[in-house]
Design an enzyme around this catalytic site. Structure first.
Site, PDB file in Angstrom:
ATOM      1  N   GLU A  33      14.893 -14.866   0.204  1.00 49.61           N
ATOM      2  CA  GLU A  33      15.250 -15.995   1.084  1.00 49.61           C
ATOM      3  C   GLU A  33      14.340 -17.189   0.821  1.00 49.61           C
ATOM      4  O   GLU A  33      14.680 -18.322   1.127  1.00 49.61           O
ATOM      5  CB  GLU A  33      15.103 -15.596   2.564  1.00 49.61           C
ATOM      6  CG  GLU A  33      16.125 -14.595   3.049  1.00 49.61           C
ATOM      7  CD  GLU A  33      15.743 -14.033   4.427  1.00 49.61           C
ATOM      8  OE1 GLU A  33      14.875 -14.618   5.119  1.00 49.61           O
ATOM      9  OE2 GLU A  33      16.300 -12.981   4.783  1.00 49.61           O
ATOM     10  N   ASP A  36       0.834  -1.195   0.000  1.00 49.31           N
ATOM     11  CA  ASP A  36       0.000   0.000   0.000  1.00 49.31           C
ATOM     12  C   ASP A  36       0.875   1.252   0.000  1.00 49.31           C
ATOM     13  O   ASP A  36       1.845   1.338   0.765  1.00 49.31           O
ATOM     14  CB  ASP A  36      -0.866  -0.032   1.274  1.00 49.31           C
ATOM     15  CG  ASP A  36      -1.933   1.037   1.282  1.00 49.31           C
ATOM     16  OD1 ASP A  36      -2.762   1.040   0.362  1.00 49.31           O
ATOM     17  OD2 ASP A  36      -1.935   1.872   2.212  1.00 49.31           O
TER      18      ASP A  36
END
Ligand code: NOJ
Length: 547
Positions: A257, A207
């Site tokens: 990751e 957002d």
């Protein structure tokens, strides 16, 4: 996870069709009048059959819902009105089993004034470490706020509290801005990302991704027509500051990751209303976010010239940094495009228009726009109900308006409720299968929506829903409709958009004022209106395959 598409799983996000669910308004399983997580679960087969690749769920966190959930009071739980974490876990598992990914909303610029950290900051007083998680400042002499910055929903961006200090809220007063210069805020969001990635979500929609970093010297913004400008000019102290890129690079490293997990890469899509496209492209450089909504097509008029310009500069600026384009026609903040396209010119994207609207014309153009959007290179977003051809509800009674814009503008801007009216699923009268009928839908649905329900459209081969389903099926089958390139037909007349995608695919959209004769040696894969005598009618689009 099943992989229905022919494209490589590792690149799914480069050409994904993502369906936006606004949870309050999608489907209400418990019958209280508000949509919920179990309502979404119940409709997963519908979404799988529609043929989308992923679902983006607007905020589902605990929230007083003063900005529809973009006012988060706990980033690691589900709003009890919407369900539980167990429901969310089940939704993620079930969506994956049906071959759909799940993106959720991250709201990092601000939280709710009900967030425990903000409550503690109010309690702790001036100069405290608790206050340093937010932007608390003394005002200027004369009882003035620290700066003249405007809030997005109207009025100023600072709210004064009892001890005289002011706090910054770029949106509603109930949405205090986090201070991203404080490492504790940075670490908190690292942990929130991991919390949800570990639960199995595939990515985040971010957002106001251009807003977290602020110029801490707090300069005023220039005036425009005597008022503090709302323009996101280069150098604006609270939008598109260089520091936002450090945050995005950090988040990309966290997502990476997880890149080698069997589930595939975890991704981000940025919400940043920034022009020109070169500025937006900075957010999707290889070590930053994966994609960013392109809102320029949404803002463009129904004009071949304008659309082509927007498509060209968007793709060129994104391809320059190796990112795919991400197309959007509507979302929960804008007037639905069936209504926008039903007016001579696109009216303001927020709030109801006073200009007469021709909804039949709007629907016809919305059909053509769907084929255009879904034939462009890159990813595409569908806002819930767009596949049903829902119009904006522009006559909601004032007493039901819920968007904070209505109050903050002193009842001059009605706000975004008209695109958030609950979805009509079935039946001939409200609540049209949205809920059980016990609680009234949180926004009233129009009395004339029976022909628009998913049920009514499911059996009609000419319906808007049928068009979307066919387009999405063909998009998966056609090798050309991934994240490749497009080539314009340079001999297409003014008013006609015509482009090819390799191998062997052509999209033609007729925005001129007379029918367009289609090229020979082609097979019609799909058209938004019937093709007669080899001619594409006005305000229609067609997908062709070379023979
Ligand atoms: C953008 C969201 O899409 C909108 O609904 C919200 O009001 C603002 N950001 C503030 O979070």
């Amino acid at each position: 996870m099943t992989e229905a598409s022919t494209r490589p799983a590792a690149d799914w996000w480069r050409s994904a069709v993502v369906y936006q669910v606004y949870p309050r308004s999608f489907a209400d399983a418990d019958g209280d009048g508000t949509g919920d997580v179990n309502g979404i679960r119940a409709r997963l087969p519908y979404l799988a059959e529609l043929g989308i690749d992923a679902i983006w769920i607007s905020p589902w966190y605990p929230s007083p819902l003063l900005d529809g959930g973009y006012d988060v009071s706990d980033y690691r739980d589900i709003n009890p009105e919407f369900g539980t974490l167990a429901d969310a876990d089940a939704l993620i598992t079930e969506a994956h089993a049906l071959g759909m990914r799940i993106l959720i909303d991250l709201v990092p610029n601000h939280c709710s004034w009900e967030h425990p950290a903000f409550k503690a900051a109010l309690e702790a007083g001036k100069g405290s470490p608790e206050r340093d998680l937010f932007w608390f400042r003394d005002g200027k002499e004369g009882g003035l706020p620290p700066t003249n910055w405007p809030a997005a929903f109207g009025g100023g961006a600072w709210q004064q509290i009892d001890d005289g200090q002011w706090y910054l809220h770029m949106f509603d007063i109930s949405q205090p801005d986090w201070n991203w210069d404080n490492p504790k805020v940075v670490e908190e969001f690292d942990s929130i990302l991991r919390f949800w990635f570990d639960r199995g979500i595939d990515g985040f929609r971010i957002d106001v991704a251009d807003s977290m970093a602020k110029d801490a010297s707090l300069p005023d913004v220039p005036l425009a027509d005597g008022e503090p400008t709302r323009d996101k000019y280069v150098g604006n102290p609270f939008y598109d500051q260089p520091g936002v890129h450090d945050i995005h690079q950090r988040w990309r490293a966290i997502a990476d990751e997880y890149a080698d997990s069997p589930q595939g890469p975890r991704v981000f899509v940025a919400e940043a209303w920034l022009s020109p496209a070169e500025r937006l492209a900075q957010y999707v450089r290889p070590n930053e976010l994966h994609s960013a909504f392109n809102f320029d097509v949404l803002r463009a008029a129904w004009s071949a010239k304008e659309l082509r310009q927007v498509i060209d500069y968007t793709t060129e600026s994104l391809w320059a940094v190796g990112a795919p384009a991400t197309w959007v026609l509507s979302n929960h903040d804008t007037v639905r495009h069936r209504t926008r396209y039903g007016r001579d010119q696109q009216q303001a994207l927020e709030g109801a228009g006073v200009v007469p609207v021709d909804l039949a014309l709007g629907l016809r153009r919305a059909r053509a726009a769907a084929l255009l959007e879904l034939a462009l290179p890159g990813g595409a977003y569908i806002y819930q109900g767009d596949e049903l051809g829902l119009p904006e509800v522009e006559d909601l009674p004032e007493e039901v308006l819920d968007d904070p814009t209505w109050e903050r503008s002193g009842h001059t801007v009605r706000g975004r409720d008209g695109c958030r009216v609950p979805i009509p699923w079935s039946g001939s009268e409200p609540p049209y299968g949205f809920g059980t009928g016990e609680g009234q839908p949180w926004l009233p649905q129009p009395a004339d929506w029976a022909p628009l329900t998913a049920e009514a459209q499911a059996t009609d081969p000419d319906s808007h829903l049928a068009l979307y389903k066919s387009a999405l099926r063909i998009r998966r089958e056609q090798e050309a409709l991934g994240d490749g390139r497009l080539a314009w037909d340079t001999d297409a007349p003014d008013g006609v958009l015509s482009f090819t995608r390799d191998p062997g695919f052509r999209c033609v959209v007729n925005l001129a004022d007379e029918p367009f004769e289609l090229p020979g040696d082609t097979e019609v894969l799909l058209s938004s209106e019937p093709i007669t005598n080899g001619e594409l009618p006005v305000d229609a689009a067609v997908w062709l395959k070379s023979l």
